[in-house]
Design a protein around this motif. Sequence first.
Motif, mmCIF file in Angstrom:
data_model
loop_
_atom_site.group_PDB
_atom_site.id
_atom_site.type_symbol
_atom_site.label_atom_id
_atom_site.label_comp_id
_atom_site.label_asym_id
_atom_site.label_seq_id
_atom_site.Cartn_x
_atom_site.Cartn_y
_atom_site.Cartn_z
ATOM 1 N N ARG A 80 0.829 -1.198 0.000
ATOM 2 C CA ARG A 80 0.000 0.000 0.000
ATOM 3 C C ARG A 80 0.868 1.254 0.000
ATOM 4 O O ARG A 80 1.813 1.371 0.790
ATOM 5 N N HIS A 81 0.543 2.190 -0.879
ATOM 6 C CA HIS A 81 1.277 3.455 -0.974
ATOM 7 C C HIS A 81 0.285 4.612 -0.913
ATOM 8 O O HIS A 81 -0.732 4.611 -1.606
ATOM 9 N N ILE A 82 0.580 5.582 -0.068
ATOM 10 C CA ILE A 82 -0.255 6.773 0.072
ATOM 11 C C ILE A 82 0.610 7.989 -0.234
ATOM 12 O O ILE A 82 1.608 8.234 0.456
ATOM 13 N N ASN A 83 0.244 8.735 -1.271
ATOM 14 C CA ASN A 83 0.986 9.938 -1.633
ATOM 15 C C ASN A 83 0.247 11.158 -1.099
ATOM 16 O O ASN A 83 -0.888 11.429 -1.490
ATOM 17 N N MET A 84 0.894 11.918 -0.214
ATOM 18 C CA MET A 84 0.264 13.081 0.409
ATOM 19 C C MET A 84 0.271 14.309 -0.496
ATOM 20 O O MET A 84 -0.530 15.219 -0.309
ATOM 21 N N ALA A 85 1.211 14.367 -1.451
ATOM 22 C CA ALA A 85 1.318 15.501 -2.382
ATOM 23 C C ALA A 85 1.334 16.832 -1.633
ATOM 24 O O ALA A 85 0.609 17.769 -1.963
ATOM 25 N N LYS A 86 2.183 16.919 -0.636
ATOM 26 C CA LYS A 86 2.256 18.128 0.195
ATOM 27 C C LYS A 86 2.875 19.287 -0.581
ATOM 28 O O LYS A 86 3.926 19.142 -1.196
ATOM 29 N N PRO A 87 2.259 20.469 -0.544
ATOM 30 C CA PRO A 87 2.866 21.633 -1.171
ATOM 31 C C PRO A 87 4.107 22.085 -0.399
ATOM 32 O O PRO A 87 4.337 21.659 0.730
ATOM 33 N N GLU A 88 4.911 22.960 -1.002
ATOM 34 C CA GLU A 88 6.102 23.486 -0.346
ATOM 35 C C GLU A 88 5.717 24.249 0.923
ATOM 36 O O GLU A 88 4.648 24.847 1.007
#
Length: 217
Positions: A80-88
């Motif tokens: 399982r992989h969860i990508n948070m895609a957090k901004p800078e």
Amino acid sequence: MAMSANETADAIGAGHGEARGRPPPRTLRVVHVMNYMGRSGGMEKGVATLVRRASPDIEHVVITIAGARDVETILPTGTRHINMAKPEGHSMRFIWRLAGILRELSPCVVHTRNWPGLDGIVAARLAGIRAVLHSEHGWGVADAQGTNRRRILIRRFLSRWTRAFLCVSKDIERWLTKIVRVRCPVVQIYNGVEIAPFEGDRTSADLKAELGLPSDA
């Protein structure tokens, strides 16, 4: 304080499930919190190898903070992989969101890595998870010598909320114990390269002959 890998494992096991007062589950769930996962980078390949070679009784979940690429070709099928895609930038809102995910996953161990992964220590604390490990694989471009005072103080403070800091070299071990002065055990485990894919069927004698070296070289 230096600590052996076996002692660290025992310390983690002692706190297994303590946050919620539940008995240990049959499957050990480990959540890895890291900035990025891709085909390049030694740390990323090390995590992928760890997941691939782990016991079938261990379930690995990989959370990437900033992004990921080609994860399906790196991690074993079913991981399982969860990508948070957090901004800078820094965001308490992001940390709360990560805490919610960790609370839902209810892992036995949270393993954070490098400077970006420190958010995972705070999130795990908010989620009521006490079995936390943090690894330092190097300092990165933004703080190439590990001398940034603000980062040193943040690491020192957050080390109180971890079972151990892991590192891959003696230089980083000395930095953690003498400069950062973390408030938890430090365990140094050498990083390495998986040589099996490169070995092939050739013997050392074959390689010497191919390179034009004497057989007793």
